[in-house]
Design a protein around this motif. Structure first.
Motif, PDB file in Angstrom:
ATOM      1  N   ALA A  77       0.762  -1.174  -0.062  1.00 25.97           N
ATOM      2  CA  ALA A  77      -0.106  -0.100   0.051  1.00 25.97           C
ATOM      3  C   ALA A  77       0.835   1.208   0.072  1.00 25.97           C
ATOM      4  O   ALA A  77       0.430   2.305  -0.580  1.00 25.97           O
ATOM      5  CB  ALA A  77      -0.772   0.083   1.281  1.00 25.97           C
ATOM      6  N   ALA A  81       4.060   4.985  -3.966  1.00 24.65           N
ATOM      7  CA  ALA A  81       2.550   5.644  -3.971  1.00 24.65           C
ATOM      8  C   ALA A  81       2.578   6.782  -5.191  1.00 24.65           C
ATOM      9  O   ALA A  81       1.614   6.763  -6.072  1.00 24.65           O
ATOM     10  CB  ALA A  81       2.620   6.602  -2.906  1.00 24.65           C
ATOM     11  N   ARG A  86      -0.774   7.901  -6.885  1.00 25.47           N
ATOM     12  CA  ARG A  86      -1.423   8.222  -5.559  1.00 25.47           C
ATOM     13  C   ARG A  86      -1.135   9.395  -5.026  1.00 25.47           C
ATOM     14  O   ARG A  86      -0.017  10.079  -5.055  1.00 25.47           O
ATOM     15  CB  ARG A  86      -1.200   7.260  -4.674  1.00 25.47           C
ATOM     16  N   GLU A 100      -2.932   7.006   6.272  1.00 28.94           N
ATOM     17  CA  GLU A 100      -2.828   6.849   4.864  1.00 28.94           C
ATOM     18  C   GLU A 100      -2.880   5.257   4.484  1.00 28.94           C
ATOM     19  O   GLU A 100      -3.324   5.182   3.354  1.00 28.94           O
ATOM     20  CB  GLU A 100      -1.817   7.516   4.447  1.00 28.94           C
ATOM     21  N   ASN A 104      -5.368   3.699   1.994  1.00 27.05           N
ATOM     22  CA  ASN A 104      -4.964   2.782   0.699  1.00 27.05           C
ATOM     23  C   ASN A 104      -5.463   1.400   0.480  1.00 27.05           C
ATOM     24  O   ASN A 104      -5.981   1.203  -0.675  1.00 27.05           O
ATOM     25  CB  ASN A 104      -3.374   3.152   0.510  1.00 27.05           C
ATOM     26  N   GLU A 105      -5.422   0.948   1.822  1.00 29.94           N
ATOM     27  CA  GLU A 105      -5.774  -0.344   1.681  1.00 29.94           C
ATOM     28  C   GLU A 105      -7.519  -0.531   1.307  1.00 29.94           C
ATOM     29  O   GLU A 105      -8.061  -1.549   0.862  1.00 29.94           O
ATOM     30  CB  GLU A 105      -5.740  -1.138   3.030  1.00 29.94           C
ATOM     31  N   TYR A 108      -8.719   4.271  -1.000  1.00 31.68           N
ATOM     32  CA  TYR A 108      -8.809   5.779  -1.256  1.00 31.68           C
ATOM     33  C   TYR A 108      -7.356   5.965  -1.527  1.00 31.68           C
ATOM     34  O   TYR A 108      -6.510   5.812  -0.730  1.00 31.68           O
ATOM     35  CB  TYR A 108      -9.203   6.374  -0.065  1.00 31.68           C
ATOM     36  N   HIS A 109      -6.828   6.560  -2.645  1.00 26.92           N
ATOM     37  CA  HIS A 109      -5.357   6.680  -3.009  1.00 26.92           C
ATOM     38  C   HIS A 109      -5.297   8.479  -3.456  1.00 26.92           C
ATOM     39  O   HIS A 109      -4.331   8.842  -3.631  1.00 26.92           O
ATOM     40  CB  HIS A 109      -5.104   5.949  -3.930  1.00 26.92           C
TER      41      HIS A 109
END
Length: 167
Positions: A77, A81, A86, A100, A104-105, A108-109
């Motif tokens: 994750a 990025a 991301r 964060e 991400n998991e 939401y990036h």
């Protein structure tokens, strides 16, 4: 009438035997009843504990069904990025590195995804991140994400970095 030392010793032995037998016979049922009551109370406590664990596991399974499965490990994750399109979500005041990773998991990036959150999604994220209800709204994540997504980094810094320094 006079007693010899042997008579006194014999009387004391008989008295002691009578006392021991009396204690054994009189208290036996009382202690057995108390032991059974304690066992019943213990079984009831264990059953209540098991019910609470089952209810908690049910709630966890329900929340996991609502939020979807957690993605790959935290290393995947975080790694690369920027290379994967991301945004640095930690620029939003109130989002830590661990938050964060969890975001991400959860899928939401980008700042635009945070800016587009609705109330239900906020509540799910607060539960997943272990935050108090309404904390995302209080920390103005959506407003900060809109500023950062539109490229107004200076304005974001002016409004929110000062607040971060005050904390």
């Amino acid at each position: 009438m006079s007693f010899t030392p042997n008579d006194i010793a014999l009387l004391l032995i008989v008295l002691l035997i009578g006392l021991v037998l009396g204690l054994i016979l009189s208290g036996r049922a009382k202690y057995r009843r108390l032991w059974r009551d304690e066992q019943a109370a213990h079984r009831q406590t264990i059953q209540e504990h098991d019910r609470r664990i089952a209810a908690a596991n049910e709630r966890i399974a329900e929340l996991e069904r609502q939020s979807g499965p957690i993605g790959p490990g935290t290393a995947a994750a975080v790694a690369g990025a920027a290379a994967h399109g991301r945004d640095d979500l930690t620029r939003i005041r109130g989002i830590s590195d661990q938050d964060e990773i969890a975001l991400n998991e959860a899928g939401y990036h980008r700042y635009s995804q945070i800016a587009a959150l609705n109330g239900e999604q906020e509540a799910l994220l607060e539960g997943r991140l272990g935050r108090k209800p309404g904390s995302i709204q209080r920390e103005e994540w959506r407003e900060q994400a809109r500023l950062l997504d539109s490229g107004k980094v200076d304005e974001h810094g002016r409004l929110y970095e000062r607040l971060r320094a005050d904390r």
